[in-house]
Scaffold this motif. Structure first.
Motif, PDB file in Angstrom:
ATOM      1  N   HIS A   5       5.037  13.541   4.785  1.00 50.73           N
ATOM      2  CA  HIS A   5       4.675  12.128   4.907  1.00 50.73           C
ATOM      3  C   HIS A   5       3.994  11.979   6.256  1.00 50.73           C
ATOM      4  N   CYS A   6       2.669  11.867   6.224  1.00 44.84           N
ATOM      5  CA  CYS A   6       1.857  11.884   7.439  1.00 44.84           C
ATOM      6  C   CYS A   6       1.243  10.508   7.681  1.00 44.84           C
ATOM      7  N   PHE A   7       1.476   9.972   8.856  1.00 47.35           N
ATOM      8  CA  PHE A   7       0.825   8.735   9.290  1.00 47.35           C
ATOM      9  C   PHE A   7      -0.507   9.174   9.875  1.00 47.35           C
ATOM     10  N   ASP A   8      -1.517   9.250   9.007  1.00 46.12           N
ATOM     11  CA  ASP A   8      -2.786   9.891   9.339  1.00 46.12           C
ATOM     12  C   ASP A   8      -3.818   8.864   9.791  1.00 46.12           C
ATOM     13  N   LEU A   9      -4.136   8.910  11.069  1.00 52.29           N
ATOM     14  CA  LEU A   9      -5.091   7.966  11.643  1.00 52.29           C
ATOM     15  C   LEU A   9      -6.540   8.341  11.353  1.00 52.29           C
ATOM     16  N   LEU A  10      -6.746   9.365  10.530  1.00 51.40           N
ATOM     17  CA  LEU A  10      -8.075   9.682  10.021  1.00 51.40           C
ATOM     18  C   LEU A  10      -8.250   9.115   8.613  1.00 51.40           C
TER      19      LEU A  10
ATOM     20  N   TRP B  24      -0.288   9.725  23.222  1.00 51.67           N
ATOM     21  CA  TRP B  24      -1.237   9.094  22.309  1.00 51.67           C
ATOM     22  C   TRP B  24      -0.601   8.606  21.011  1.00 51.67           C
ATOM     23  N   LEU B  25       0.175   9.467  20.404  1.00 52.97           N
ATOM     24  CA  LEU B  25       0.663   9.217  19.044  1.00 52.97           C
ATOM     25  C   LEU B  25       2.136   8.841  18.992  1.00 52.97           C
ATOM     26  N   GLY B  26       2.704   8.446  20.124  1.00 47.98           N
ATOM     27  CA  GLY B  26       4.113   8.093  20.158  1.00 47.98           C
ATOM     28  C   GLY B  26       4.980   9.332  20.310  1.00 47.98           C
ATOM     29  N   THR B  27       6.254   9.157  20.082  1.00 47.38           N
ATOM     30  CA  THR B  27       7.224  10.232  20.240  1.00 47.38           C
ATOM     31  C   THR B  27       6.964  11.351  19.232  1.00 47.38           C
ATOM     32  N   GLY B  28       7.023  12.594  19.693  1.00 48.41           N
ATOM     33  CA  GLY B  28       6.847  13.728  18.789  1.00 48.41           C
ATOM     34  C   GLY B  28       6.585  15.020  19.531  1.00 48.41           C
ATOM     35  N   ILE B  29       6.514  16.100  18.777  1.00 47.48           N
ATOM     36  CA  ILE B  29       6.156  17.415  19.303  1.00 47.48           C
ATOM     37  C   ILE B  29       4.657  17.561  19.074  1.00 47.48           C
TER      38      ILE B  29
ATOM     39  N   PHE C 240       8.118   8.962   8.079  1.00 46.59           N
ATOM     40  CA  PHE C 240       6.920   9.724   8.416  1.00 46.59           C
ATOM     41  C   PHE C 240       7.317  10.936   9.246  1.00 46.59           C
ATOM     42  N   GLN C 241       6.924  12.097   8.771  1.00 47.51           N
ATOM     43  CA  GLN C 241       7.276  13.352   9.429  1.00 47.51           C
ATOM     44  C   GLN C 241       6.281  13.730  10.513  1.00 47.51           C
ATOM     45  N   THR C 242       5.022  13.334  10.310  1.00 47.01           N
ATOM     46  CA  THR C 242       3.967  13.685  11.257  1.00 47.01           C
ATOM     47  C   THR C 242       3.037  12.491  11.461  1.00 47.01           C
ATOM     48  N   VAL C 243       2.375  12.511  12.608  1.00 45.66           N
ATOM     49  CA  VAL C 243       1.315  11.549  12.914  1.00 45.66           C
ATOM     50  C   VAL C 243       0.108  12.394  13.294  1.00 45.66           C
ATOM     51  N   ARG C 244      -1.057  12.017  12.800  1.00 45.64           N
ATOM     52  CA  ARG C 244      -2.257  12.823  13.017  1.00 45.64           C
ATOM     53  C   ARG C 244      -3.382  11.908  13.454  1.00 45.64           C
ATOM     54  N   GLY C 245      -4.099  12.304  14.510  1.00 41.09           N
ATOM     55  CA  GLY C 245      -5.205  11.482  14.993  1.00 41.09           C
ATOM     56  C   GLY C 245      -6.293  12.321  15.625  1.00 41.09           C
TER      57      GLY C 245
ATOM     58  N   MET D 194       0.837  -1.175   0.000  1.00 37.96           N
ATOM     59  CA  MET D 194       0.000   0.000   0.000  1.00 37.96           C
ATOM     60  C   MET D 194       0.885   1.242   0.000  1.00 37.96           C
ATOM     61  N   PRO D 195       0.992   1.953  -1.112  1.00 40.17           N
ATOM     62  CA  PRO D 195       1.833   3.150  -1.142  1.00 40.17           C
ATOM     63  C   PRO D 195       1.165   4.313  -0.399  1.00 40.17           C
ATOM     64  N   PHE D 196       1.976   5.084   0.287  1.00 32.62           N
ATOM     65  CA  PHE D 196       1.482   6.250   1.016  1.00 32.62           C
ATOM     66  C   PHE D 196       1.979   7.498   0.308  1.00 32.62           C
ATOM     67  N   SER D 197       1.059   8.399   0.035  1.00 30.80           N
ATOM     68  CA  SER D 197       1.456   9.632  -0.649  1.00 30.80           C
ATOM     69  C   SER D 197       1.800  10.705   0.373  1.00 30.80           C
ATOM     70  N   GLU D 198       2.571  11.646  -0.089  1.00 31.30           N
ATOM     71  CA  GLU D 198       2.939  12.773   0.757  1.00 31.30           C
ATOM     72  C   GLU D 198       1.757  13.747   0.816  1.00 31.30           C
ATOM     73  N   TYR D 199       1.477  14.268   1.990  1.00 27.22           N
ATOM     74  CA  TYR D 199       0.405  15.243   2.171  1.00 27.22           C
ATOM     75  C   TYR D 199       0.948  16.615   1.789  1.00 27.22           C
TER      76      TYR D 199
END
Length: 191
Positions: free
Chosen positions: A81-86, A39-44, A144-149, A1-6
């Motif tokens: 590159h966003c790991f988007d949980l939406l 919630w979303l692991g390590t990050g700012i 992945f640069q960001t995670v979003r949930g 499953m390829p992930f596109s850049e946001y």
């Protein structure tokens, strides 16, 4: 499953102390959170389009003596590159990966972390995302640069409501270069 850049930027807010706001505006980067319950692991961490919620968090942290002089700093974030949980591509992937995570934890003789939503401690979610995201990165050949949930949180607005007082979209920035810049939000007054 390829992930596109946001290819989009979002405005987001970080609840903190006034000294942190001043440092960000002078060019100092925020430090990633490495708590085992995030919630979303390590990050700012930022609230997407949520300055009042960020200030509420800063006030909460002030009551816990972890922040003095609650304030908010705004940021423009390139999701990249966003790991988007939406996005069901990511939630489907995580659902498929979870049994492997359980097997890995058992094979390593480690107990499964436990979430405690009543205290906003998400140790299982944090451990799982910190384990799963690097595997997804390796498989896709990207970082992945960001995670979003989205988080449904707080009290129902009225009896039987599925709308809650503190629901929000949160972003964890894993790669600080995704933060285009900081600003002082004019719409949020600090006490």
């Amino acid at each position: 499953m390829p992930f596109s850049e946001y290819q989009r930027q979002v405005v987001a807010y970080h609840g903190c102390g006034r000294g942190v706001v001043a440092a960000c505006l002078r060019g100092k980067a925020l430090t990633p959170s490495t708590n085992d319950y995030d919630w979303l692991g390590t990050g700012i961490y930022f609230w997407e389009h949520g300055p009042a919620r960020a200030l509420d968090w800063a006030r909460f942290m002030n009551r816990r003596k972890k922040v003095s002089k609650p304030a908010v700093v705004g940021a423009v974030i390139q999701l990249g590159h966003c790991f988007d949980l939406l996005d069901i591509r990511f939630t489907t992937l995580l659902r498929e990966m979870f049994p492997v995570f359980q097997e890995t934890m058992a094979a390593e003789g480690m107990g499964m972390p436990v979430n405690d939503a009543s205290r906003k401690l998400h140790r299982l979610d944090c451990a799982f995302l910190n384990w799963a995201i690097p595997l997804a990165e390796k498989k896709q050949g990207i970082r992945f640069q960001t995670v979003r949930g989205v988080f449904v949180e707080g009290e129902p607005l009225y009896p039987s409501a599925q709308l809650f007082t503190e629901s929000h979209i949160q972003i964890a920035v894993r790669d600080p270069s995704a933060i285009v810049g900081y600003f002082h939000p004019a719409t949020v007054d600090s006490p």
